[in-house]
Design a protein around this motif. Structure first.
Motif, PDB file in Angstrom:
ATOM      1  N   ASN A 153       0.829  -1.206   0.000  1.00 17.33           N
ATOM      2  CA  ASN A 153       0.000   0.000   0.000  1.00 17.33           C
ATOM      3  C   ASN A 153       0.862   1.253   0.000  1.00 17.33           C
ATOM      4  N   GLN A 154       1.928   1.250   0.791  1.00 11.45           N
ATOM      5  CA  GLN A 154       2.799   2.418   0.852  1.00 11.45           C
ATOM      6  C   GLN A 154       3.561   2.594  -0.455  1.00 11.45           C
ATOM      7  N   ARG A 155       4.005   1.515  -1.041  1.00 13.74           N
ATOM      8  CA  ARG A 155       4.729   1.576  -2.308  1.00 13.74           C
ATOM      9  C   ARG A 155       3.866   2.188  -3.402  1.00 13.74           C
ATOM     10  N   ASP A 156       2.588   1.856  -3.391  1.00 16.97           N
ATOM     11  CA  ASP A 156       1.678   2.317  -4.444  1.00 16.97           C
ATOM     12  C   ASP A 156       1.054   3.672  -4.143  1.00 16.97           C
ATOM     13  N   ASN A 157       1.366   4.260  -2.996  1.00 16.41           N
ATOM     14  CA  ASN A 157       0.772   5.525  -2.590  1.00 16.41           C
ATOM     15  C   ASN A 157       1.767   6.654  -2.858  1.00 16.41           C
ATOM     16  N   ALA A 158       1.557   7.401  -3.924  1.00 14.86           N
ATOM     17  CA  ALA A 158       2.486   8.465  -4.322  1.00 14.86           C
ATOM     18  C   ALA A 158       2.596   9.547  -3.247  1.00 14.86           C
ATOM     19  N   GLU A 159       1.499   9.873  -2.600  1.00 16.79           N
ATOM     20  CA  GLU A 159       1.516  10.893  -1.551  1.00 16.79           C
ATOM     21  C   GLU A 159       2.397  10.451  -0.379  1.00 16.79           C
ATOM     22  N   TYR A 160       2.284   9.182   0.007  1.00 12.20           N
ATOM     23  CA  TYR A 160       3.113   8.646   1.094  1.00 12.20           C
ATOM     24  C   TYR A 160       4.589   8.678   0.698  1.00 12.20           C
ATOM     25  N   ARG A 161       4.889   8.246  -0.531  1.00  8.52           N
ATOM     26  CA  ARG A 161       6.276   8.241  -0.991  1.00  8.52           C
ATOM     27  C   ARG A 161       6.863   9.649  -1.000  1.00  8.52           C
ATOM     28  N   ALA A 162       6.079  10.620  -1.425  1.00  5.12           N
ATOM     29  CA  ALA A 162       6.549  12.015  -1.457  1.00  5.12           C
ATOM     30  C   ALA A 162       6.811  12.525  -0.039  1.00  5.12           C
ATOM     31  N   ALA A 163       5.920  12.202   0.889  1.00  2.00           N
ATOM     32  CA  ALA A 163       6.100  12.635   2.280  1.00  2.00           C
ATOM     33  C   ALA A 163       7.358  12.005   2.869  1.00  2.00           C
TER      34      ALA A 163
END
Length: 71
Positions: free
Chosen positions: A29-39
């Motif tokens: 889920n984190q890998r696929d979440n662009a917002e999480y990756r940017a944060a």
């Protein structure tokens, strides 16, 4: 394989194996979440020492986080 079959298989796993599956799903889920990756990238790139944790602070936060989670 159906979702129900997957759920049935997961319910038969022991506690440690279920924790592995949960960790895997959270990572996906984190890998696929662009917002999480940017944060996370912003935090990693932060050059301000005032925002950093000491190893001791990190361990305290991690311990609190783990203690509060039901097993």
């Amino acid at each position: 394989m159906s979702i129900d079959a997957i759920k049935q298989e997961l319910s038969s796993l022991d506690h440690e194996r279920r924790k592995e599956i949960i960790s895997y799903l959270v990572a996906i889920n984190q890998r696929d979440n662009a917002e999480y990756r940017a944060a996370m990238a912003r935090k990693i790139d932060d050059k301000d020492p005032a925002h950093w944790l000491t190893l001791e602070e990190f361990e305290k936060r991690l311990a609190l986080s783990n203690d509060e989670r039901p097993e």
